[in-house]
Design an enzyme around this catalytic site. Structure first.
Site, PDB file in Angstrom:
ATOM      1  CD  GLU A 174      42.186  37.985  44.075  1.00  0.00           C
ATOM      2  OE1 GLU A 174      42.792  38.149  42.998  1.00  0.00           O
ATOM      3  OE2 GLU A 174      41.337  37.099  44.241  1.00  0.00           O
ATOM      4  NE  ARG A 185      35.619  43.208  48.231  1.00  0.00           N
ATOM      5  CZ  ARG A 185      36.153  42.260  47.448  1.00  0.00           C
ATOM      6  NH1 ARG A 185      36.403  42.508  46.171  1.00  0.00           N
ATOM      7  NH2 ARG A 185      36.424  41.062  47.939  1.00  0.00           N
ATOM      8  CG  ASN A 187      36.323  40.268  43.222  1.00  0.00           C
ATOM      9  OD1 ASN A 187      37.000  40.441  44.233  1.00  0.00           O
ATOM     10  ND2 ASN A 187      36.172  39.089  42.665  1.00  0.00           N
ATOM     11  CG  ASP A 226      27.456  37.605  53.473  1.00  0.00           C
ATOM     12  OD1 ASP A 226      28.147  36.558  53.429  1.00  0.00           O
ATOM     13  OD2 ASP A 226      26.431  37.720  54.172  1.00  0.00           O
ATOM     14  CG  ASN A 269      37.581  36.116  40.761  1.00  0.00           C
ATOM     15  OD1 ASN A 269      38.565  36.845  40.711  1.00  0.00           O
ATOM     16  ND2 ASN A 269      37.058  35.698  41.899  1.00  0.00           N
ATOM     17  CG  ASP A 320      40.238  33.700  42.957  1.00  0.00           C
ATOM     18  OD1 ASP A 320      40.075  34.848  42.500  1.00  0.00           O
ATOM     19  OD2 ASP A 320      40.215  33.452  44.177  1.00  0.00           O
TER      20      ASP A 320
END
Length: 292
Positions: free
Chosen positions: A13, A100, A102, A120, A151, A203
């Site tokens: 990423e 968290r 991203n 999750d 994203n 994404d």
């Protein structure tokens, strides 16, 4: 299309080009690893971290700013195999168990933007939020809430449009915002691209010099380019099933580096997790260093 040899990521990423160093950076999230590749020689090395690193931007003066598991950090990358991480900020409300940071990047003025997610993805919890961080004001209150998988953060060449996506399978949406470049505040949120009509999930993203928005079609094996008015005008197929984020770089800003995620599917065994470079025939926009 060229594969970066010797590099395979579980969840590759956040590629970014540091023009001052002539180097690419990206991360492997579950490996807790930051990668660097010299643009001239192709030599690559990595640094380990105590917690997952989800996104990075280069800092003025060297090192990286990063969105990690527990907050925003400064990373110093030296001769040692591990990075030196210094926590800069945590959201006032905290992150909560299982959360968290991203996706993230700097705006055209050098302020760092990153969002949070519940790790999750199967739980589909809309608890993610989008934050801004700068040294003078610290971390902001959330500007966008109720995200599942934040994203696609990117900025138009003039900095006056901000893009954001939610890549969760139940969302698959890209939004555009008017962006106040003086105050660093987004407004007038609107649908830019409904990705349920296109291949893959939205994404990570990049913007080219024409103001077009390039988004990785995760699960679709492609990178899509949308014009500033939200029209799809190009598709580039890549050999990885799950491309995760793209970035323009190289000396001429005409190379597109694409990271990817291991899918676990037999047909993706050779290329899943690969990092590739291609020349799409357009020029990118130089990223602003944090704090510049």
């Amino acid at each position: 299309m060229e594969r970066v040899s010797g590099v395979s990521c579980t969840v590759g990423e956040s590629p970014t080009w540091n023009a001052a160093e002539g180097a690419w950076y990206w991360v492997d999230i579950p490996a807790r690893r930051v990668w660097r590749m010299d643009g001239a020689s192709g030599a690559a090395r990595s640094w380990d971290n105590a917690e997952m690193v989800a996104c990075v931007s280069a800092k003025a003066g060297g090192g990286l700013i990063a969105g990690m598991e527990t907050g925003i950090f400064s990373l110093e990358l030296g001769a040692e195999p591990a990075a030196r991480a210094i926590k800069l900020a945590t959201p006032v409300s905290g992150l909560g168990e299982g959360m968290r940071f991203n996706d993230g990047r700097c705006d055209r003025q050098g302020r760092f933007w990153s969002g949070t997610m519940f790790m999750d993805m199967g739980a589909a919890r809309p608890v993610g939020q989008l934050f801004r961080y700068d040294a003078a004001r610290g971390i902001s209150a959330p500007f966008v809430s109720e995200l599942i998988t934040q994203n696609g953060t990117a900025f138009s060449p003039d900095g006056r449009t901000m893009y954001l996506s939610d890549s969760h399978p139940t969302r698959r949406m890209v939004w555009a915002f008017d962006y106040d470049i003086d105050d660093g505040v987004p407004g007038n949120r609107r649908v830019f691209a409904d990705m349920t009509s296109y291949a893959g999930r939205p994404d990570g993203a990049a913007v080219d010099a024409d103001g077009c928005y390039w988004i990785c079609g995760n699960d679709g094996g492609c990178v899509l380019r949308f014009t500033p008015d939200g029209k799809l005008d190009r598709r580039i197929d890549v050999p990885m099933l799950k491309p995760s984020m793209c970035a323009f770089g190289g000396k001429d800003l005409e190379t597109l580096l694409v990271t990817s995620i291991v899918s676990g599917k037999p047909e993706d065994a050779e290329w899943g997790g690969a990092v590739v470079m291609l020349r799409p025939g357009v020029k990118g926009v130089a990223e602003t260093l944090f704090g510049a």
